[in-house]
Design a protein around this motif. Structure first.
Motif, PDB file in Angstrom:
ATOM      1  N   HIS A  44      -2.364 -61.873  28.791  1.00 37.08           N
ATOM      2  CA  HIS A  44      -2.734 -62.674  30.108  1.00 37.08           C
ATOM      3  C   HIS A  44      -2.000 -62.095  31.084  1.00 37.08           C
ATOM      4  N   TYR A  45      -2.314 -62.101  32.505  1.00 41.85           N
ATOM      5  CA  TYR A  45      -1.777 -61.822  33.717  1.00 41.85           C
ATOM      6  C   TYR A  45      -0.336 -62.682  33.531  1.00 41.85           C
ATOM      7  N   SER A  71       0.119 -59.592  32.123  1.00 46.62           N
ATOM      8  CA  SER A  71       0.060 -58.487  31.322  1.00 46.62           C
ATOM      9  C   SER A  71       1.515 -57.889  30.865  1.00 46.62           C
ATOM     10  N   PRO A  83      -7.256 -59.034  34.070  1.00 45.84           N
ATOM     11  CA  PRO A  83      -6.451 -60.274  34.213  1.00 45.84           C
ATOM     12  C   PRO A  83      -5.780 -60.301  35.408  1.00 45.84           C
ATOM     13  N   PRO A 105      -6.465 -65.479  34.982  1.00 41.11           N
ATOM     14  CA  PRO A 105      -5.361 -64.381  34.116  1.00 41.11           C
ATOM     15  C   PRO A 105      -5.793 -64.342  32.802  1.00 41.11           C
ATOM     16  N   ALA A 106      -6.634 -64.757  32.153  1.00 47.65           N
ATOM     17  CA  ALA A 106      -7.395 -64.541  30.781  1.00 47.65           C
ATOM     18  C   ALA A 106      -8.369 -63.519  30.717  1.00 47.65           C
ATOM     19  N   GLY A 107      -8.508 -62.716  31.765  1.00 47.34           N
ATOM     20  CA  GLY A 107      -9.539 -61.665  31.720  1.00 47.34           C
ATOM     21  C   GLY A 107      -9.244 -60.739  30.564  1.00 47.34           C
ATOM     22  N   LYS A 108     -10.395 -60.286  29.957  1.00 49.39           N
ATOM     23  CA  LYS A 108     -10.239 -59.418  28.621  1.00 49.39           C
ATOM     24  C   LYS A 108     -10.198 -58.020  28.995  1.00 49.39           C
ATOM     25  N   PHE A 123      -7.729 -56.182  29.105  1.00 49.82           N
ATOM     26  CA  PHE A 123      -6.060 -56.172  29.238  1.00 49.82           C
ATOM     27  C   PHE A 123      -5.656 -54.962  29.895  1.00 49.82           C
ATOM     28  N   CYS A 146      -6.730 -53.304  32.207  1.00 49.98           N
ATOM     29  CA  CYS A 146      -7.188 -53.401  33.609  1.00 49.98           C
ATOM     30  C   CYS A 146      -7.611 -51.871  33.951  1.00 49.98           C
TER      31      CYS A 146
END
Length: 199
Positions: A76-77, A79, A106, A111-114, A116, A118
């Motif tokens: 999560h952010y 990262s 994220p 913050p929980a973007g998948k 990872f 980016c």
């Protein structure tokens, strides 16, 4: 190609320390490779990667860790990770927007973007949006073929293997295209037409 890898590093100004690991400007080519604990196949694969990388002058320390308490918070952010060997379970729908679109990175707001790593590519984002909006199978197939070609070229993830999946279908289940579908990974594309036949 170990020799070529070492030549490239040397040519870029990296110098091997006494232990063989390259360093430059006070930074060593070393990282932790986090692996979800309990996943022996992934752990063995990670160690093979680390052994091969060491031959090239890169030190990877394989570290098994609990997913929910140690790995997921790092993904999560903001990262907080170097390298992560993980796994995805993809569905039969080819839309990867939740994993590979720029919007899935994220961030402080999400913050929980998948996504990872980016990975951000405007062409990939455009293809994913077109794929979601396409209404025919042939149109979607062309769009996602172009997306996969772009993904393979830029490699936001290095995909190591795919675990086989199995399904058992009762003999009593029938549908109009069963004969042609049964050997396909997309066998359930018309599940709404399935019916149970009594014999």
């Amino acid at each position: 190609d170990v020799g070529a890898a070492r030549s490239i590093l040397t040519g870029a100004g990296w110098v091997a320390d006494s232990d063989g690991v390259y360093a430059k400007g006070g930074h060593r080519l070393e990282a932790n490779l986090l692996v979800r604990d309990g996943q022996m196949t992934r752990l063995r694969a990670a160690q093979v990667l680390a052994d091969q990388a060491l031959g090239c002058g890169i030190s990877l320390t394989v570290t098994p860790a609990p997913y929910s308490t140690d790995i997921l918070p790092r993904l999560h952010y903001p990262s907080d990770f170097d390298l992560y060997l993980g796994g995805w379970q993809w569905s039969t729908d080819p839309d990867d927007s939740d994993l590979l679109s720029s919007d899935a990175c994220p961030t402080a707001e999400a913050p929980a973007g998948k996504n990872f790593g980016c990975w951000q590519n405007p062409d990939a984002d455009a293809l994913l949006k077109r794929g979601i909006g396409a209404t025919s199978l042939s149109a979607r197939a062309a769009i996602y073929a172009a997306f996969q070609e772009l993904r393979r070229a830029e490699r936001p993830y290095l995909l190591l293997w795919s675990d086989p999946g199995y399904a058992l279908i009762a003999r009593e289940l029938e549908w109009p295209t069963r004969t042609g579908d049964i050997a396909s990974p997309l066998y359930d594309w018309s599940v709404e037409s399935w019916d149970r036949q009594t014999r």
